[in-house]
Enzyme design. Structure first.
Site, PDB file in Angstrom:
ATOM      1  N   CYS A 384       0.841  -1.207  -0.021  1.00  0.00           N
ATOM      2  CA  CYS A 384       0.139  -0.124  -0.051  1.00  0.00           C
ATOM      3  C   CYS A 384       0.995   1.294  -0.045  1.00  0.00           C
ATOM      4  O   CYS A 384       1.329   1.705  -1.069  1.00  0.00           O
ATOM      5  CB  CYS A 384      -0.993  -0.036   1.086  1.00  0.00           C
ATOM      6  SG  CYS A 384      -2.364   1.056   0.590  1.00  0.00           S
ATOM      7  N   HIS A 510      -3.668  -5.054   0.158  1.00  0.00           N
ATOM      8  CA  HIS A 510      -3.180  -5.750   1.436  1.00  0.00           C
ATOM      9  C   HIS A 510      -3.091  -7.265   1.548  1.00  0.00           C
ATOM     10  O   HIS A 510      -4.027  -7.841   2.061  1.00  0.00           O
ATOM     11  CB  HIS A 510      -3.972  -5.181   2.563  1.00  0.00           C
ATOM     12  CG  HIS A 510      -3.823  -3.757   3.162  1.00  0.00           C
ATOM     13  ND1 HIS A 510      -2.832  -3.407   3.754  1.00  0.00           N
ATOM     14  CD2 HIS A 510      -4.384  -2.683   2.408  1.00  0.00           C
ATOM     15  CE1 HIS A 510      -2.911  -2.124   3.897  1.00  0.00           C
ATOM     16  NE2 HIS A 510      -3.981  -1.665   3.097  1.00  0.00           N
ATOM     17  N   GLU A 512      -1.791  -9.374   3.533  1.00  0.00           N
ATOM     18  CA  GLU A 512      -1.601  -9.746   4.700  1.00  0.00           C
ATOM     19  C   GLU A 512      -3.077 -10.185   5.514  1.00  0.00           C
ATOM     20  O   GLU A 512      -3.158 -10.668   6.263  1.00  0.00           O
ATOM     21  CB  GLU A 512      -0.815  -8.745   5.796  1.00  0.00           C
ATOM     22  CG  GLU A 512      -1.553  -7.540   6.115  1.00  0.00           C
ATOM     23  CD  GLU A 512      -1.232  -6.204   4.907  1.00  0.00           C
ATOM     24  OE1 GLU A 512      -0.999  -6.564   3.968  1.00  0.00           O
ATOM     25  OE2 GLU A 512      -1.456  -5.314   5.409  1.00  0.00           O
TER      26      GLU A 512
HETATM   27  N1  GLN Z   1      -2.094   6.555   2.814  1.00  0.00           N
HETATM   28  C1  GLN Z   1      -2.004   5.962   1.531  1.00  0.00           C
HETATM   29  C2  GLN Z   1      -3.469   6.159   0.858  1.00  0.00           C
HETATM   30  O1  GLN Z   1      -4.469   6.386   1.338  1.00  0.00           O
HETATM   31  C3  GLN Z   1      -1.687   4.425   1.756  1.00  0.00           C
HETATM   32  C4  GLN Z   1      -2.707   3.955   2.636  1.00  0.00           C
HETATM   33  C5  GLN Z   1      -2.316   2.328   3.231  1.00  0.00           C
HETATM   34  O2  GLN Z   1      -1.154   2.164   3.212  1.00  0.00           O
HETATM   35  N2  GLN Z   1      -3.253   1.701   3.704  1.00  0.00           N
HETATM   36  O3  GLN Z   1      -3.499   5.861  -0.500  1.00  0.00           O
END
Ligand code: GLN
Length: 538
Positions: A384, A510, A512
């Site tokens: 992410c 994600h 995970e």
């Molecule tokens: N802050 C980033 C976004 O909103 C990544 C979010 C995250 O890592 N879950 O796109």
């Protein structure tokens, strides 16, 4: 007729006794005996969901397929049971009140005064029975967050009392988890806090059917007899839960203590088969007997609190067992990384994972960590925000776009290689408005991810507002950063790789959240494998 059985798990004496793990372990045992089981968590705080909470408050926010932002205990439920959870599996006081207030505004209460009893308690009871009423489960385990006696837990405890009475003793039972502390000066385990906690529960009209006692030392037979007598439970319903070296040992410990058999007897479930824990025990066997070791740097800014990256740490345990190696995760604070000290801070690692996150704090350290992994051919996984940092790093240091940035960090940047998604531009509310839950992604053949996953189209869970900016795609691809996973509907780039690097993968989603004991996530398995190969070469 609906024959779903309900199990309630309450906690007393202290928080952090591990109700979630006990609930998940019992669910695992019942599942291993052939029952269809799910677990639900009721949280007494007023946030509508934990999505707006800082990870320092309650640890990681776990995301389900249907896009619910939930308590991290749901992660344990999925990892133990290998069954998906949903919005219905986590309910907070905020959500209960929001729903009751909306009904009041719609006039659904027909002029009545709206009160905690019966309106809030009815809403809670409805939410508890929602999962049971689907017909998908034989048993629903409901974990009540907080500690018995807390003001904010009262409506939940009252709802359990009413439901237990309505459903009858054969169909509902209460497991109370308490602490039996050891006083070293006296050299003794003490039962008094448990007695008091059971008494507090009684004052609310609930008799605990089973006591699970968290302890650092074995409970003697005499002590179990004493607890049974004073707490109004049968002796075989006094279950010891001694500290374990890994949470994955707890189901077998509960099996030895007979938690599943007392539960089944009390619920009058007589045709249970012997538990089949083969797959589980094979995993444990591999987890406990690693043939090698890898060191992976976890670069994040919430590293002081282990729970902030719970699912990532658990995914490494699953992937380590699959590879028969021990994964030592070295937590590194991204604010402590700078160009002068980076080589010492990151030396000796076999792989680097740059973690998800929000906001500007610590991001320059993350970008430097990506650069280190890229330049030193260290296996790299960016998740992410970690993927977004990889794109920024490549743009700055390879494309030479010095001010490349994400508009999350610099709204006025001339080169927003990571930009706010189109449908986010009109969003003003923070809660529940990110791009959430499972989205499809099409993988490019011949890429790392193309070989890692079994299928060409995958579904992974998301939680973000910003995204790879396709205006820079051509430049990035020409300079050697390939886009290897694309959302087939929107064309959004979800995965980047550097084909000239041994193992460099950044994912917008994600992985995970989907790793379980029965199904270790293939991306983590492949990352650990690449790190192990790196380690062997050293
Ligand atoms: N802050 C980033 C976004 O909103 C990544 C979010 C995250 O890592 N879950 O796109």
């Amino acid at each position: 007729m609906n024959t779903t059985k309900y199990i309630f798990v309450t906690g007393g004496v202290s928080s952090s006794l591990g109700k979630g793990i006990i609930a998940a372990s019992l669910a695992k045992l019942l599942q291993a005996r052939g029952y269809r089981v799910t677990i639900q968590k009721l949280d007494p705080y007023i946030n509508v969901d934990p999505g707006t909470l800082n990870p320092y408050e309650h640890g990681e926010c776990y995301v389900t397929d249907d896009g619910a932002e939930t308590d991290l205990d749901l992660g344990h439920y999925e990892r133990f049971l290998n069954v998906s959870t949903s919005q219905a599996n986590n309910v907070t006081t905020g959500r209960i009140y929001q729903s009751v207030i909306q009904k009041e505004r719609r006039g659904e209460f027909l002029g009545k005064t709206v009160q905690v009893i019966p309106h809030i308690t009815n809403e809670i009871k409805e939410r508890i029975q929602l999962l049971g009423n689907t017909g998908d489960y034989d048993i629903v385990i409901t974990e009540i967050g907080g500690t018995v006696g807390d003001i904010e837990s009262l409506p939940y405890i009252e709802s359990v009392r009413q439901l237990k009475w309505e459903l009858g003793d054969d169909n509902a039972l209460v497991i109370h988890l308490t602490l039996v502390p050891y006083l070293s000066a006296a050299g003794e385990l003490k039962t008094k806090p448990t007695q008091h906690s059971v008494k507090t529960l009684m004052e609310s009209g609930i008799r605990a059917d089973i006591l699970v006692c968290r302890t650092e030392h074995e409970l003697s037979d005499d002590l179990k007899t004493k607890l049974a007598l004073f707490c109004n439970v049968k002796k075989d319903a006094v279950i010891q839960s001694i500290d374990a070296s890994t949470i994955y040992d707890v189901p077998n410990m509960m099996l030895r203590e007979g938690l599943d058999t007392v539960t089944l007897n009390k619920l009058n479930l007589k045709d249970a088969k012997e538990p089949d824990l083969d797959r589980w025990n094979q995993f444990l066997q591999r987890h406990k007997n690693p043939k090698g070791k890898v060191r992976i740097g976890l670069i994040g800014k919430y590293v002081e609190l282990q729970d902030s990256y719970k699912s990532i740490l658990e995914s490494f345990i699953h992937a380590g067992a699959e590879n028969e190696v021990k994964v030592e995760v070295v937590s590194i604070h991204s604010e402590h990384i700078d160009t002068n000290t980076i080589a010492t801070t990151l030396s000796g690692l076999d792989g680097i994972l740059v973690a998800p996150g929000f906001g500007e704090r610590g991001i320059e350290g993350k970008i430097e960590a990506v650069r280190y992994a890229r330049e030193n051919n260290l296996p790299f996984l960016g998740i992410c925000l970690g993927m977004q940092m990889a794109v920024i790093e490549y743009s700055r240091n390879i494309l030479g776009i010095k001010d490349a940035n994400s508009t999350e960090m610099s709204e006025s940047t001339q080169n927003p290689v990571i930009d706010l998604m189109e449908d986010q531009k009109s969003v003003t509310n923070k809660g529940g408005t990110m791009r959430l839950g499972a989205w499809e992604c099409e993988l490019k053949e011949g890429s790392i991810v193309g070989g890692v996953y079994n299928s060409k189209i995958i579904e992974e869970r998301h939680r973000h507002r910003y995204e790879y900016n396709n205006d820079y795609r051509e430049q990035l691809e020409n300079a050697g950063m390939a886009a290897t996973g694309i959302n087939p509907d929107t064309g959004l780039v979800e995965i980047v790789e550097i084909p000239s690097h041994p193992w460099f993968v950044g994912v917008q989603y994600h992985p995970e959240y989907k790793s379980t004991v029965a199904n270790p996530h293939p991306l983590f398995v492949a990352f650990v494998k690449a790190a192990h190969e790196h380690a062997k070469k050293k």
